[in-house]
Design an enzyme around this catalytic site. Structure first.
Site, short mmCIF file in Angstrom:
data_model
loop_
_atom_site.label_atom_id
_atom_site.label_comp_id
_atom_site.label_asym_id
_atom_site.label_seq_id
_atom_site.Cartn_x
_atom_site.Cartn_y
_atom_site.Cartn_z
N LYS A 1 -1.61 -1.18 -4.04
CA LYS A 1 -2.63 -0.14 -4.05
C LYS A 1 -1.89 1.19 -4.01
O LYS A 1 -1.08 1.44 -3.11
CB LYS A 1 -3.57 -0.23 -2.86
CG LYS A 1 -4.59 0.92 -2.84
CD LYS A 1 -5.39 0.99 -1.56
CE LYS A 1 -6.31 2.22 -1.59
NZ LYS A 1 -7.08 2.38 -0.32
N TYR B 1 0.87 -1.18 0.00
CA TYR B 1 0.00 0.00 0.00
C TYR B 1 0.90 1.23 0.00
O TYR B 1 1.62 1.49 0.96
CB TYR B 1 -0.91 -0.05 1.22
CG TYR B 1 -1.92 1.06 1.38
CD1 TYR B 1 -2.19 1.96 0.35
CD2 TYR B 1 -2.63 1.20 2.56
CE1 TYR B 1 -3.13 2.97 0.50
CE2 TYR B 1 -3.58 2.20 2.73
CZ TYR B 1 -3.83 3.08 1.71
OH TYR B 1 -4.76 4.07 1.87
#
Length: 252
Positions: free
Chosen positions: A156, A132
């Site tokens: 992400k 992330y």
């Protein structure tokens, strides 16, 4: 195989008036969002105010959501932490609580995230891990050049930077999920694996349609996206307006 394709939702954590976690209400919201077309649920992401959750609260949410949503829908736990040791412990507990995969925020103040992700991946064993990248929350984040060296299946990216998205899609071998509701039609057209979006809590159908290439849906999302100025209160206000859930937040 990818953990999921399409739109995942980092579901908001619903708190009662005393700011206690309402796991049942959070799970009910997750079920509603899946019915609207989201294909994965992230529990304890940034949008879920994970920084305010005790480990047992996070695990209770994971179990409640996993029990509530259809078995075909992946439940992904947010288990990032300041150190690899902490993130690994959270990751192992989340898997034991029912998580199918992990979303792990990069370590703060680290120019080399590889040891951190090595530690998490070892604890996760067979469970897939998504890195992330969100430097606003945990700087400096992960450079595009570092991604292929990490023991993760994808990333992400919540920067909302279209140039970085293009670089990821052309140089990174793993799955790419945008975290920006402003980039959905671009991400979908360029072949991104999917998206993980705060706005999917309140506008799930338009998020799904925009990723699929619906220009009008992307434009309908614009005022909602631009209204997200104060986190997490603006997100919760939009969710409350659609679903009638409480706006109580531990952050902000």
């Amino acid at each position: 195989m990818s953990i999921f394709t399409g739109v995942g939702v980092p579901v908001v954590t619903i708190f009662d008036h005393d700011l206690a976690v309402d796991a049942a209400a959070t799970a009910d919201l997750a079920v509603e969002l899946v019915a609207c077309g989201v294909t994965a649920v992230v529990v304890g992401g940034s949008t879920g105010e994970v920084a305010t959750l005790a480990p047992d609260e996070l695990m209770g949410l994971v179990t409640a959501v996993r029990d509530a949503v259809d078995a075909s829908v992946p439940v992904i736990a947010g288990t990032g932490a300041p150190s690899g040791h902490q993130a690994a412990a959270l990751s192992r507990s989340a898997i034991d609580a029912g998580a199918d995969a992990l979303l792990v925020l990069s370590p703060p103040r680290s120019d080399d995230p590889r040891p951190y992700y090595d530690t998490v991946a070892a604890a996760a064993e067979d469970a897939p891990v998504l890195a992330y990248h969100y430097p606003v929350s945990s700087a400096p984040g992960i450079s595009v050049a570092q991604l292929n060296d990490l023991p993760v299946v994808g990333v992400k990216d919540s920067t909302g930077d279209p140039a970085r998205l293009l670089a990821e899609l052309t140089t990174y071998d793993g799955d790419v999920y945008t975290g920006s509701s402003a980039l959905l039609t671009q991400a979908g057209a360029l072949g991104a694996t999917g998206a993980i979006l705060a706005l999917a809590n309140s506008q799930p159908r338009d998020c799904v349609a925009a990723l699929a290439g619906d220009r009008d849906a992307q434009l309908r999302l614009a005022p909602h996206h631009l209204a997200l100025q104060s986190f997490p209160r603006d997100v919760k206000a939009q969710v409350a307006a659609v679903w009638g859930v409480p706006t109580h937040a531990r952050m902000g």
